[in-house]
Design an enzyme around this catalytic site. Sequence first.
Site, PDB file in Angstrom:
ATOM      1  N   ARG A  48       7.825  -1.848  -5.534  1.00 33.33           N
ATOM      2  CA  ARG A  48       7.812  -1.688  -4.090  1.00 33.33           C
ATOM      3  C   ARG A  48       9.110  -1.015  -3.638  1.00 33.33           C
ATOM      4  O   ARG A  48      10.121  -1.060  -4.339  1.00 33.33           O
ATOM      5  CB  ARG A  48       7.679  -3.044  -3.399  1.00 33.33           C
ATOM      6  CG  ARG A  48       6.421  -3.825  -3.772  1.00 33.33           C
ATOM      7  CD  ARG A  48       6.430  -5.187  -3.101  1.00 33.33           C
ATOM      8  NE  ARG A  48       5.220  -5.955  -3.380  1.00 33.33           N
ATOM      9  CZ  ARG A  48       5.089  -6.805  -4.413  1.00 33.33           C
ATOM     10  NH1 ARG A  48       6.109  -6.983  -5.250  1.00 33.33           N
ATOM     11  NH2 ARG A  48       3.964  -7.466  -4.610  1.00 33.33           N
ATOM     12  N   LYS A  75       8.414  -9.755  -4.047  1.00 31.57           N
ATOM     13  CA  LYS A  75       7.748 -10.382  -2.912  1.00 31.57           C
ATOM     14  C   LYS A  75       7.681 -11.890  -3.125  1.00 31.57           C
ATOM     15  O   LYS A  75       7.341 -12.360  -4.197  1.00 31.57           O
ATOM     16  CB  LYS A  75       6.331  -9.807  -2.765  1.00 31.57           C
ATOM     17  CG  LYS A  75       5.657 -10.172  -1.462  1.00 31.57           C
ATOM     18  CD  LYS A  75       4.351  -9.418  -1.301  1.00 31.57           C
ATOM     19  CE  LYS A  75       3.701  -9.726   0.036  1.00 31.57           C
ATOM     20  NZ  LYS A  75       2.430  -8.970   0.218  1.00 31.57           N
ATOM     21  N   HIS A  91       4.351   3.224  -1.045  1.00 33.27           N
ATOM     22  CA  HIS A  91       3.145   2.415  -1.238  1.00 33.27           C
ATOM     23  C   HIS A  91       2.033   3.250  -1.867  1.00 33.27           C
ATOM     24  O   HIS A  91       1.268   2.743  -2.699  1.00 33.27           O
ATOM     25  CB  HIS A  91       2.684   1.830   0.090  1.00 33.27           C
ATOM     26  CG  HIS A  91       2.025   0.496  -0.057  1.00 33.27           C
ATOM     27  ND1 HIS A  91       2.658  -0.590  -0.641  1.00 33.27           N
ATOM     28  CD2 HIS A  91       0.782   0.071   0.270  1.00 33.27           C
ATOM     29  CE1 HIS A  91       1.831  -1.631  -0.649  1.00 33.27           C
ATOM     30  NE2 HIS A  91       0.690  -1.254  -0.110  1.00 33.27           N
ATOM     31  N   ARG A 139       2.746   3.431  -5.454  1.00 31.22           N
ATOM     32  CA  ARG A 139       2.413   2.146  -6.098  1.00 31.22           C
ATOM     33  C   ARG A 139       0.912   2.080  -6.387  1.00 31.22           C
ATOM     34  O   ARG A 139       0.494   1.690  -7.480  1.00 31.22           O
ATOM     35  CB  ARG A 139       2.840   0.995  -5.179  1.00 31.22           C
ATOM     36  CG  ARG A 139       2.545  -0.416  -5.721  1.00 31.22           C
ATOM     37  CD  ARG A 139       3.191  -1.433  -4.784  1.00 31.22           C
ATOM     38  NE  ARG A 139       2.720  -2.791  -4.983  1.00 31.22           N
ATOM     39  CZ  ARG A 139       3.230  -3.635  -5.881  1.00 31.22           C
ATOM     40  NH1 ARG A 139       4.213  -3.241  -6.673  1.00 31.22           N
ATOM     41  NH2 ARG A 139       2.770  -4.869  -5.976  1.00 31.22           N
ATOM     42  N   HIS A 176       1.753  -9.433  -8.588  1.00 32.34           N
ATOM     43  CA  HIS A 176       0.725 -10.053  -7.755  1.00 32.34           C
ATOM     44  C   HIS A 176       0.581 -11.529  -8.114  1.00 32.34           C
ATOM     45  O   HIS A 176       0.545 -11.883  -9.294  1.00 32.34           O
ATOM     46  CB  HIS A 176      -0.630  -9.360  -7.962  1.00 32.34           C
ATOM     47  CG  HIS A 176      -0.711  -8.014  -7.338  1.00 32.34           C
ATOM     48  ND1 HIS A 176      -1.646  -7.061  -7.702  1.00 32.34           N
ATOM     49  CD2 HIS A 176       0.023  -7.429  -6.353  1.00 32.34           C
ATOM     50  CE1 HIS A 176      -1.485  -5.974  -6.981  1.00 32.34           C
ATOM     51  NE2 HIS A 176      -0.487  -6.179  -6.156  1.00 32.34           N
ATOM     52  N   TYR A 191      -7.720  -2.252  -7.986  1.00 38.65           N
ATOM     53  CA  TYR A 191      -7.461  -1.039  -8.771  1.00 38.65           C
ATOM     54  C   TYR A 191      -8.452  -0.886  -9.918  1.00 38.65           C
ATOM     55  O   TYR A 191      -8.799   0.223 -10.305  1.00 38.65           O
ATOM     56  CB  TYR A 191      -6.020  -1.078  -9.293  1.00 38.65           C
ATOM     57  CG  TYR A 191      -5.021  -1.198  -8.182  1.00 38.65           C
ATOM     58  CD1 TYR A 191      -4.800  -0.147  -7.298  1.00 38.65           C
ATOM     59  CD2 TYR A 191      -4.312  -2.382  -7.976  1.00 38.65           C
ATOM     60  CE1 TYR A 191      -3.893  -0.268  -6.250  1.00 38.65           C
ATOM     61  CE2 TYR A 191      -3.401  -2.513  -6.937  1.00 38.65           C
ATOM     62  CZ  TYR A 191      -3.209  -1.448  -6.078  1.00 38.65           C
ATOM     63  OH  TYR A 191      -2.323  -1.564  -5.046  1.00 38.65           O
TER      64      TYR A 191
END
Length: 302
Positions: free
Chosen positions: A149, A174, A242, A245, A268, A277
């Site tokens: 990110r 994150k 983004h 990514r 994630h 994806y």
Amino acid sequence: MEELSFDQAVELFGLYCKSKGLAPRTVETYMFALEGLRSFLASSGEPTRLPERQDLRAYITHMLERGLSRGTVRVRMRSIRVFCNFVAHEGLVEVSPFEGVEIPKVPKTFPQVLTEEQIAKLIKAAGGKKWLDVRNRAILLTFLDTGVRLSELVQLDLEDLNLPAATLHIRRGKGGKERHVFIGRTLHKALRKWLEVRGYAMREKALFVTRRDTRIDKRNVQRTLEHLAKKAGLAGARITPHLLRHTFATHYVRNGGDPFSLQRILGHSDIKTTMIYVNLARASVKEAHAKASPVDRLFLVR
């Protein structure tokens, strides 16, 4: 026991979030959503009481009528649901006000990604031997090869790069989570070259710096990508961190990467997010088969 007001319940909820060690940005998201709900209740003349089920349904309708997207409404209501579950769990109400409330669904859409041809043009545009060229190439390849990110890239320090092990240490991902991501040979070479021209005499400990010996910021990175996009002849495409990514993740799966390793690479917490994806990659395979089916082409020729 005297019934708590909405503001008192929100204050208790804030203390609860801090005690759980939630990321400041997560808490800000919760509080922003609750402030919106409070304003809505105030407009109806009852800002002090805890919201009820009909209030939440009315608030959803209010936001949609104001033109807010379903995605935005969904994010806000998910935050409010966390609060409602909290007040129920703490015994402030008998049943969560959110029980029976449906959050608007968002139509499934696949994220936009760059084609291999567009990627090649970007990388070619990032060529050059000048100090800035070497840095910008390393930044671009870091996005494309690791899927980090923007916030993670600008926070990278020199000590987070381990060239012998070919890894980057993401210390502040994150939710405050840490992870290690591997780097490929091309990125390894680009980062090694960047360290050579960057030098170690600078006071700044950041991996990516400006000419003034300061940590590169988000806006600087975005301007860099915009410059490379224009140089590559991709001015029509909005090249963002983004998007890069999404591009990394999709091509990773197309090239044989499995969703579980991709989940770890991207950081994630839920495999469902990563599966987007996988589905996108499958869609591209289906399109490719439709164009290249040997049997269909055989019959079209005849």
